[in-house]
Design an enzyme around this catalytic site. Sequence first.
Site, PDB file in Angstrom:
ATOM      1  N   SER A 132      69.797  52.199  42.946  1.00  0.00           N
ATOM      2  CA  SER A 132      68.388  51.867  43.156  1.00  0.00           C
ATOM      3  C   SER A 132      67.720  51.162  41.994  1.00  0.00           C
ATOM      4  CB  SER A 132      67.596  53.135  43.493  1.00  0.00           C
ATOM      5  OG  SER A 132      67.503  53.979  42.369  1.00  0.00           O
ATOM      6  N   LYS A 186      63.099  56.053  38.405  1.00  0.00           N
ATOM      7  CA  LYS A 186      62.493  54.834  38.930  1.00  0.00           C
ATOM      8  C   LYS A 186      61.601  54.219  37.857  1.00  0.00           C
ATOM      9  CE  LYS A 186      63.999  55.883  43.149  1.00  0.00           C
ATOM     10  NZ  LYS A 186      65.102  55.137  43.808  1.00  0.00           N
TER      11      LYS A 186
END
Length: 278
Positions: free
Chosen positions: A42, A119
């Site tokens: 990701s 993230k």
Amino acid sequence: MSNSGGLGASIIETVKTVVYALLIAGLFRTIFFQPFWIPSASMKNTLLIGDFLFVNKMAYGYSYASCPSIRIPALGIDISADDFCGVFRGDNDRLFGSEPERGDIVVFRHPVTGVDFIKRLIGLPGDRIQMKDGILFINDTPVTLEDAGTFVEEMARQGPEGALPRCENGAVAMGAPCEKSLFTETLPNGTTHYVLNITNQSTDNTGVFTVPEGHFFFMGDNRDNSTDSRVPQTAGGVGFVPLEDLVGRADRVMFSSAGSSMLAFWTWRGDRFFHKLE
């Protein structure tokens, strides 16, 4: 003449040494740094599957999420920060530290499942966040997005789970080049980083997300292959993340392995050892 007393004393000293070592290691992990192994794609190409790093827990101060989580599925061990420090959860506050900054790479606990995620911090409290045709808008203004060429990797299984990469150039054979469009994205505070594009999908066009007070909005750099704040928690996403769920900031890759095990030295990525993150 028996030496059982001496043997018993030696065993006790060994046990004490092990206990002290574990206590010191636990204290170090709780207060200063937490090890983190990148399990997914990701955050490519900023972070690759198999990157190993230490999360700086001092960056944002301390909350219940600063307590360690120990998950070893193979042994049936699943001890979360809630088990250690859940009594301190719920005030959405922190001790010491400083405020997170837009563009930081952050490890946080999923507000519902408690699983650790990593993230990039995109939205601060009060921000209006939206995606339009794959372009990020912050407070109704598009960020600067510039073509940076192509990110190329081999179509091969990656990491302990053997995940295969997604490719913009379609279905490719094992061992063939897997390509994604590469861009540099510049956030309003001047932070610049790479993002990837694979395809057009629903998360490229969203409604407006207004970040609540005391919460943050996170996105992966591999925009089309990231479960993040663009999807609400009720739909299996991350949604808005409370301040108290932040674990710390990732600043540098310490070690990296492209194989299924860190012991497979022939798969080590020497060029990523001590690699500074941006």
